[in-house]
Design an enzyme around this catalytic site. Structure first.
Site, PDB file in Angstrom:
ATOM      1  N   LYS A  33       0.809  -1.228   0.000  1.00 42.21           N
ATOM      2  CA  LYS A  33       0.000   0.000   0.000  1.00 42.21           C
ATOM      3  C   LYS A  33       0.841   1.277   0.000  1.00 42.21           C
ATOM      4  O   LYS A  33       0.342   2.352  -0.316  1.00 42.21           O
ATOM      5  CB  LYS A  33      -0.984  -0.004   1.158  1.00 42.21           C
ATOM      6  CG  LYS A  33      -2.144  -0.957   0.895  1.00 42.21           C
ATOM      7  CD  LYS A  33      -3.429  -0.452   1.476  1.00 42.21           C
ATOM      8  CE  LYS A  33      -4.602  -1.309   1.062  1.00 42.21           C
ATOM      9  NZ  LYS A  33      -4.453  -2.712   1.536  1.00 42.21           N
ATOM     10  N   SER A  50       1.153  -9.886  -0.796  1.00 40.09           N
ATOM     11  CA  SER A  50       0.849  -8.456  -0.663  1.00 40.09           C
ATOM     12  C   SER A  50       1.245  -7.828   0.662  1.00 40.09           C
ATOM     13  O   SER A  50       1.418  -6.613   0.737  1.00 40.09           O
ATOM     14  CB  SER A  50      -0.644  -8.224  -0.917  1.00 40.09           C
ATOM     15  OG  SER A  50      -1.421  -9.063  -0.074  1.00 40.09           O
TER      16      SER A  50
HETATM   17  C1  LIG Z   1      -5.214  -3.691   1.130  1.00 42.42           C
HETATM   18  C2  LIG Z   1      -4.611  -5.031   1.002  1.00 42.42           C
HETATM   19  C3  LIG Z   1      -5.024  -5.949   0.005  1.00 42.42           C
HETATM   20  C4  LIG Z   1      -6.165  -5.653  -0.943  1.00 42.42           C
HETATM   21  O1  LIG Z   1      -5.929  -4.547  -1.751  1.00 42.42           O
HETATM   22  P1  LIG Z   1      -7.128  -3.833  -2.523  1.00 42.42           P
HETATM   23  O2  LIG Z   1      -6.497  -2.786  -3.332  1.00 42.42           O
HETATM   24  O3  LIG Z   1      -8.066  -3.283  -1.472  1.00 42.42           O
HETATM   25  O4  LIG Z   1      -7.832  -4.884  -3.325  1.00 42.42           O
HETATM   26  C5  LIG Z   1      -4.360  -7.158  -0.091  1.00 42.42           C
HETATM   27  N1  LIG Z   1      -3.359  -7.498   0.753  1.00 42.42           N
HETATM   28  C6  LIG Z   1      -2.943  -6.654   1.721  1.00 42.42           C
HETATM   29  C7  LIG Z   1      -1.836  -7.094   2.607  1.00 42.42           C
HETATM   30  C8  LIG Z   1      -3.544  -5.390   1.882  1.00 42.42           C
HETATM   31  O5  LIG Z   1      -3.117  -4.568   2.847  1.00 42.42           O
END
Ligand SMILES: *Cc1c(COP(=O)(O)O)cnc(C)c1O
Length: 339
Positions: A69, A321
């Site tokens: 993010k 992510s």
């Molecule tokens: C926010 C987040 C997501 C999802 O992202 P979006 O853009 O809301 O679909 C996935 N994994 C992690 C670790 C996140 O913080």
């Protein structure tokens, strides 16, 4: 292998009518270069053996805040004008987006306030505060915190940085797609955690523009998959929020979604949903076989493979992510518990 959804998703928009373009993502990449990590893309021997395809993990866990993010928040803040920067930023997120805004604001010398309810656990409050943001405890629910955000925007001219439904945020997340294609030009499939769709939407714009034959698969949890329900309904819809190991994937897409619903409904080839047990298996595999501490949302790509729910073609990348998981929860899962 079981494929959850057999009908193709409806594709109605074309590249020139989509709200985010490849040019936006290239500009974001130049803008945030040097201010966020170009994360490692590591080969997984275990998952390559398991799938029969070259399999790689894109480790966004290695961003300074432990999640991707930072890319979107950094791009959005760098895109503000001087007046907006001087008046400062505000958000109500206590999760990875809140961390990203706090971190990027401090790096750029911009004041930031994170509004949160009195119910937010002390460790989350501390995580945000230690990144340099002002924490404002307000009311007893996330809605009260959001109301305070809107008040500060209206009365003090602060700028709210949205977690996903914003062109600059999506363009920042899309830089992951550029990095992957540079490393793997014959990319076959990308497995992307899916919540509000900023991550999946951004990566999809970059990858589909440069290599349209690549498959993009969004992955959510069975418990409260708002984008999946919205795509099925053909418009943004609300779903009941439930507790899940993939807590970073919780929350709605926004009933007046402007950006990410269009991107995801047009560009994703498939959406797969996972049970809590399957997500736990992904967290365990990441730890035992790859040596990575991964939160539930970050483990869904691996989990979907282990669950046999996704059909692969060619070299594959799973977007890992984020890694911000409560250490006690992580220990109990890797020692065998499912939830
Ligand atoms: C926010 C987040 C997501 C999802 O992202 P979006 O853009 O809301 O679909 C996935 N994994 C992690 C670790 C996140 O913080």
């Amino acid at each position: 292998m079981t494929i959850m959804k057999s009908e193709p998703l409806p594709h109605t928009a074309t590249a020139d009518t989509l709200p985010v373009t490849l040019a936006d993502i290239r500009n974001a990449s130049a803008r945030i270069n040097g201010r966020v990590a170009q994360t490692p893309l590591i080969h997984s021997g275990a998952l390559s053996d398991h799938t029969g395809h070259p399999f790689h993990l894109k480790l966004e866990t290695r961003q300074p805040i432990g999640a991707f993010k930072l890319r979107g928040a950094m791009n959005a803040i760098l895109s503000l004008d001087d007046g907006e920067r001087r008046r400062g930023l505000v958000t109500a997120s206590t999760g990875n987006h809140g961390r990203a805004v706090a971190y990027a604001a401090r790096e750029l010398g911009v004041p930031a306030i994170v509004c949160m309810s009195a119910l937010v656990p002390a460790n989350k409050v501390e995580a945000i505060r230690s990144l340099g943001a002002e924490v404002r405890i307000i009311g007893a629910s996330q809605d009260d915190a959001q109301t305070e955000v809107e008040r500060l925007v209206e009365t003090h001219g602060l700028t709210a940085i949205p977690p996903f439904d914003n062109v600059d945020v999506v363009a920042g997340q899309g830089t992951i797609g550029l990095e992957i294609l540079e490393a793997i030009p014959d990319l076959g499939t990308v497995l992307v955690p899916l919540s509000g769709g900023g991550l999946a939407g951004g990566i999809a714009v970059a990858v589909k523009a440069l290599r349209p034959q690549t498959r993009l698969v969004g992955i959510s949890m069975e418990r409260g998959a708002a984008m999946n329900a919205s795509i099925a309904a053909g418009r943004p819809v609300a779903v009941r929020e439930e507790q899940t190991l993939a807590d970073s994937l919780g929350g709605g897409v926004g009933l007046s979604n402007h950006v990410t619903f269009t991107l995801c409904s047009n560009l994703l080839d498939d959406v797969i949903l996972l049970s809590e047990g399957e997500i736990a298996e992904g967290i365990r595999h990441a730890w035992r076989e790859e040596g990575e501490m991964v939160e539930g949302a970050g483990a869904v790509g691996i989990a979907a493979i282990l669950a046999g729910k996704v059909e692969l073609s060619g070299p594959t990348v799973a977007i890992v992510s984020g890694g911000n998981i409560d250490p006690a929860l992580h220990r109990s899962i890797t020692e065998g518990a499912d939830a």
